[in-house]
Enzyme design. Structure first.
Site, PDB file in Angstrom:
ATOM      1  N   GLU A  42      45.011  88.768  26.393  1.00  0.00           N
ATOM      2  CA  GLU A  42      45.202  88.613  25.067  1.00  0.00           C
ATOM      3  C   GLU A  42      44.510  89.599  24.197  1.00  0.00           C
ATOM      4  OE1 GLU A  42      43.722  85.106  22.985  1.00  0.00           O
ATOM      5  OE2 GLU A  42      45.598  84.775  22.023  1.00  0.00           O
ATOM      6  N   CYS A  99      47.713  83.460  17.520  1.00  0.00           N
ATOM      7  CA  CYS A  99      47.855  83.142  18.714  1.00  0.00           C
ATOM      8  C   CYS A  99      49.056  83.547  19.355  1.00  0.00           C
ATOM      9  CB  CYS A  99      47.545  81.509  19.023  1.00  0.00           C
ATOM     10  SG  CYS A  99      48.369  80.645  17.944  1.00  0.00           S
ATOM     11  N   GLU A 118      45.228  73.987  22.407  1.00  0.00           N
ATOM     12  CA  GLU A 118      46.069  74.900  21.913  1.00  0.00           C
ATOM     13  C   GLU A 118      45.355  76.309  22.312  1.00  0.00           C
ATOM     14  OE1 GLU A 118      49.128  74.476  20.887  1.00  0.00           O
ATOM     15  OE2 GLU A 118      49.135  72.392  20.832  1.00  0.00           O
ATOM     16  N   LYS A 140      34.800  69.837  13.943  1.00  0.00           N
ATOM     17  CA  LYS A 140      34.167  71.059  14.221  1.00  0.00           C
ATOM     18  C   LYS A 140      34.652  72.449  13.837  1.00  0.00           C
ATOM     19  CE  LYS A 140      32.329  73.954  16.408  1.00  0.00           C
ATOM     20  NZ  LYS A 140      32.152  75.339  16.154  1.00  0.00           N
TER      21      LYS A 140
HETATM   22  P1  NDP Z   1      36.844  79.989  21.031  1.00  0.00           P
HETATM   23  O1  NDP Z   1      37.350  79.468  22.074  1.00  0.00           O
HETATM   24  O2  NDP Z   1      35.693  81.040  21.278  1.00  0.00           O
HETATM   25  O3  NDP Z   1      36.323  78.790  19.936  1.00  0.00           O
HETATM   26  C1  NDP Z   1      37.028  77.655  19.521  1.00  0.00           C
HETATM   27  C2  NDP Z   1      36.366  76.794  19.003  1.00  0.00           C
HETATM   28  O4  NDP Z   1      35.580  76.150  19.980  1.00  0.00           O
HETATM   29  C3  NDP Z   1      35.318  76.912  18.176  1.00  0.00           C
HETATM   30  O5  NDP Z   1      35.160  76.110  17.125  1.00  0.00           O
HETATM   31  C4  NDP Z   1      34.129  77.162  18.860  1.00  0.00           C
HETATM   32  O6  NDP Z   1      32.946  77.382  18.234  1.00  0.00           O
HETATM   33  C5  NDP Z   1      34.112  76.089  19.842  1.00  0.00           C
HETATM   34  N1  NDP Z   1      33.396  76.084  20.879  1.00  0.00           N
HETATM   35  C6  NDP Z   1      32.741  77.252  21.574  1.00  0.00           C
HETATM   36  N2  NDP Z   1      32.005  76.940  22.623  1.00  0.00           N
HETATM   37  C7  NDP Z   1      32.463  75.608  22.782  1.00  0.00           C
HETATM   38  C8  NDP Z   1      32.112  74.632  23.767  1.00  0.00           C
HETATM   39  N3  NDP Z   1      31.383  75.086  24.922  1.00  0.00           N
HETATM   40  N4  NDP Z   1      32.554  73.271  23.869  1.00  0.00           N
HETATM   41  C9  NDP Z   1      33.312  73.066  22.931  1.00  0.00           C
HETATM   42  N5  NDP Z   1      33.704  73.837  21.717  1.00  0.00           N
HETATM   43  C10 NDP Z   1      33.272  75.266  21.753  1.00  0.00           C
HETATM   44  O7  NDP Z   1      38.132  80.618  20.071  1.00  0.00           O
HETATM   45  P2  NDP Z   1      38.150  81.415  19.010  1.00  0.00           P
HETATM   46  O8  NDP Z   1      37.540  80.800  17.884  1.00  0.00           O
HETATM   47  O9  NDP Z   1      37.639  82.807  19.189  1.00  0.00           O
HETATM   48  O10 NDP Z   1      39.670  81.683  18.469  1.00  0.00           O
HETATM   49  C11 NDP Z   1      40.413  82.602  19.253  1.00  0.00           C
HETATM   50  C12 NDP Z   1      41.287  81.982  20.196  1.00  0.00           C
HETATM   51  O11 NDP Z   1      42.141  80.912  19.588  1.00  0.00           O
HETATM   52  C13 NDP Z   1      42.408  82.875  20.791  1.00  0.00           C
HETATM   53  O12 NDP Z   1      42.383  82.786  22.188  1.00  0.00           O
HETATM   54  C14 NDP Z   1      43.679  82.307  19.882  1.00  0.00           C
HETATM   55  O13 NDP Z   1      44.863  82.939  20.942  1.00  0.00           O
HETATM   56  C15 NDP Z   1      43.458  80.957  20.054  1.00  0.00           C
HETATM   57  N6  NDP Z   1      44.300  80.269  19.349  1.00  0.00           N
HETATM   58  C16 NDP Z   1      45.264  79.685  19.763  1.00  0.00           C
HETATM   59  C17 NDP Z   1      46.400  78.944  18.950  1.00  0.00           C
HETATM   60  C18 NDP Z   1      47.407  78.133  19.276  1.00  0.00           C
HETATM   61  O14 NDP Z   1      47.738  77.222  18.413  1.00  0.00           O
HETATM   62  N7  NDP Z   1      47.679  78.097  20.509  1.00  0.00           N
HETATM   63  C19 NDP Z   1      46.050  79.127  17.183  1.00  0.00           C
HETATM   64  C20 NDP Z   1      44.988  79.828  17.089  1.00  0.00           C
HETATM   65  C21 NDP Z   1      44.132  80.426  17.991  1.00  0.00           C
HETATM   66  P3  NDP Z   1      32.267  78.528  17.553  1.00  0.00           P
HETATM   67  O15 NDP Z   1      33.308  79.221  16.845  1.00  0.00           O
HETATM   68  O16 NDP Z   1      31.453  77.932  16.699  1.00  0.00           O
HETATM   69  O17 NDP Z   1      31.689  79.405  18.716  1.00  0.00           O
END
Ligand code: NDP
Length: 521
Positions: free
Chosen positions: A372, A274, A240, A167
């Protein structure tokens, strides 16, 4: 009339221009259910294949990407607003290397391993472990590296023999669909990889689905929801999550190199990494020189349209992210931070551009030093002693990466040992997610588990222990037939066999022999 409770499509748009790129249907819980069923149906045959066969498909996909490099780079920068050079270097190039690595080495990294049984081997026992595919893996990924992050996890899962439901983020559905298209084009069997674009509801349905593991990359808040949803089926998760990564610049660092690193580490991908440098602590003795260089180098960055190969810094990827950055910078300014450069949107460019920003006169009571930011902001503080630098760096709920800058490697290692992070770099920053050989993951609220490397592969396997008793014609002394004599043998055993001393352990031999002679049912 059918009433829609939520919109049935997501709009993919170019955040640098506001232009609509496509409308993509939102995957429903039923779509997820069907995708998971397809992945389970495809699993046995895929798991049966040899590593070499699976590796050939991965390398074919790699070649397909190379043949369409510009097309894949373009969809990546168009949906994210990142500079074209970064779409190539951090999304696509990193993946090409990762594909080569796992296609070549997964089998070797997952070879069966013998377990050393010590004294039990004298009793004819041996043990080994096999690593087997788990089954269906659910991958939920973010928008900041929409190609590299899911692709890396997909490749690792597929190489082992797992099947996948992916997804992608609602902000980057076209990149997610491109990943599916690549594997379909090279003949991956039906059902092995299933890409279901959608929004949070689609992700939530996947977290609750009957999969064997969830690989989630995203924010702490969503990670927590995913863990709770997965717990309903006892599905294990790898999370992550976010970071607030500190950079410590010691007085013996090469100031020019450290300043260039700070600027790249903080502003690459417009700070939406991140592992971006989100806080910088510099030794007071070199602070003036370092900060002057950081500001000079930041002012040289060219912010502009993502498609230009000489753009250093693009736009933020989402309006929500722009708001977070504006709020945190605004709060810092109200509290007395000094803005050395940037500090506001880049209004000349439209889109979600925020100027690369350097701040001083901040402290740990500011949200910019605690939460963050995920944007192009570099707040700087000074320190007087190594202990103070470590205390400041560790004063965070996050622990993804940290970096120490020094020409004295022994000092770097000494400080590294005290820093709380999943990855600690000495004279490096931000980039090790691109090394397929090294583990990636955080401590504290930055995550659970690891991706990449053999430790990442371990998250994707079923561990099977095989135990062999070569003495096929004897009964074990501890089996039924309990008696006073057996009890005394066990007392002897407790004193000798379990002792840390080899001499005592040798004294267990008579008890073993006595035990063997006892009558068993
Ligand atoms: P989000 O937590 O908003 O979303 C991550 C994913 O989860 C998206 O595909 C999102 O879908 C989906 N999602 C949203 N709500 C739900 C739910 N209730 N249940 C399951 N899945 C859900 O993060 P971002 O996309 O905004 O990414 C940024 C964040 O990711 C930052 O905090 C960053 O630090 C972290 N990150 C961490 C990394 C690591 O390796 N540690 C690497 C890269 C990023 P949708 O987008 O469709 O809402």
């Amino acid at each position: 009339m059918i009433q829609m409770l939520w919109p049935s499509t997501i709009i993919s748009m170019n955040p640098a221009t506001g232009e609509t790129l496509a409308e993509v249907p939102i995957g429903t819980p039923e779509d997820i259910h069907q995708a998971v069923a397809r992945a389970w149906a495809a699993f046995p045959a895929w798991a049966e294949r040899r590593y070499a066969e699976r590796g050939r498909l991965i390398l074919a996909a790699r070649q397909y990407i190379l043949d369409r490099l510009e097309e894949i780079v373009e969809v990546t920068y168009t949906e994210t607003g990142k500079p074209r050079t970064e779409a190539l270097s951090s999304d696509v190039m990193a993946v090409l290397d990762l594909m080569t690595y796992y296609a070549k080495y997964t089998e070797k990294l997952l070879r069966s391993e013998r377990i050393w049984l010590g004294k039990y081997s004298i009793m004819g026992r041996s043990s080994y472990v096999n690593y087997k595919p788990l089954g269906v893996i659910g991958i939920i990924s973010p928008w900041n590296f929409p190609f590299a992050i899911p692709m890396g996890e997909v490749v690792m899962a597929l190489m082992i023999g797992n099947t996948v439901v992916l997804k992608p983020s609602e902000y980057t559905p076209l990149v997610g669909l491109k990943i599916g298209e690549i594997f379909q084009a090279v003949g991956l069997p039906e059902g092995v990889l299933n890409v279901v674009p959608g929004d949070g509801t689609t992700g939530a349905a996947l977290a609750e689905a009957k999969v064997k593991k969830i690989f989630f990359t995203g924010s702490v808040a969503t990670g927590r929801k995913v863990m709770m949803a997965a717990a309903k089926n006892l599905t294990p998760v790898v999370l992550e999550l976010g970071g607030k990564d500190p950079m410590i610049v010691c007085r013996d660092a090469d100031v020019d190199v450290a300043a260039s690193a700070a600027v790249w580490g903080a502003f690459a991908n417009a700070g939406q990494i991140c592992a971006s440098i989100e806080r910088c602590y510099v030794d007071q003795a070199i602070a003036d020189e370092f900060i002057t260089k950081v500001v000079e180098k930041t002012q040289r960055l060219r912010q502009g349209p993502p498609e230009r190969v000489d753009t250093d810094i693009g736009s933020l990827s989402t309006e929500r992210q722009l708001q977070v950055v504006e709020e945190q910078v605004g709060d810092a300014i109200v509290r007395g931070a000094t803005v050395l450069c940037g500090g506001d949107r880049n209004r000349e460019l439209g889109g979600y551009y925020f100027q690369p920003t350097v701040l001083t006169d901040v402290d740990h009571s500011f949200s910019i030093m605690r939460e963050e930011t995920f944007g192009p902001v570099l707040p700087l503080m000074t320190f007087k002693t190594e202990e103070e630098a470590i205390r400041l760096a560790n004063d965070s709920p996050y622990g993804l990466t940290a970096s120490v800058w020094t020409t004295d490697i022994a000092r770097g290692k000494r400080m590294a040992a005290q820093l709380q992070a999943g990855t600690i770099m000495i004279n490096e920053c931000t980039y090790t997610h691109a090394l397929p050989q090294t583990p990636w993951g955080g401590v504290k609220q930055s995550g659970v588990g690891r991706t990449h490397s053999k430790w990442g592969l371990m998250e994707l396997v079923e561990l099977e222990h095989v135990h062999v008793n070569r003495m096929a014609r004897t009964k074990d002394p501890w089996w039924y037939g309990y008696s006073r004599q057996l009890y005394e043998v066990l007392v002897d055993f407790s004193r000798t066999f379990t002792s840390p001393s080899w001499v005592d352990q040798l004294k267990a031999i008579p008890a073993v022999l006595r035990g063997q002679r006892l009558k068993k049912y």
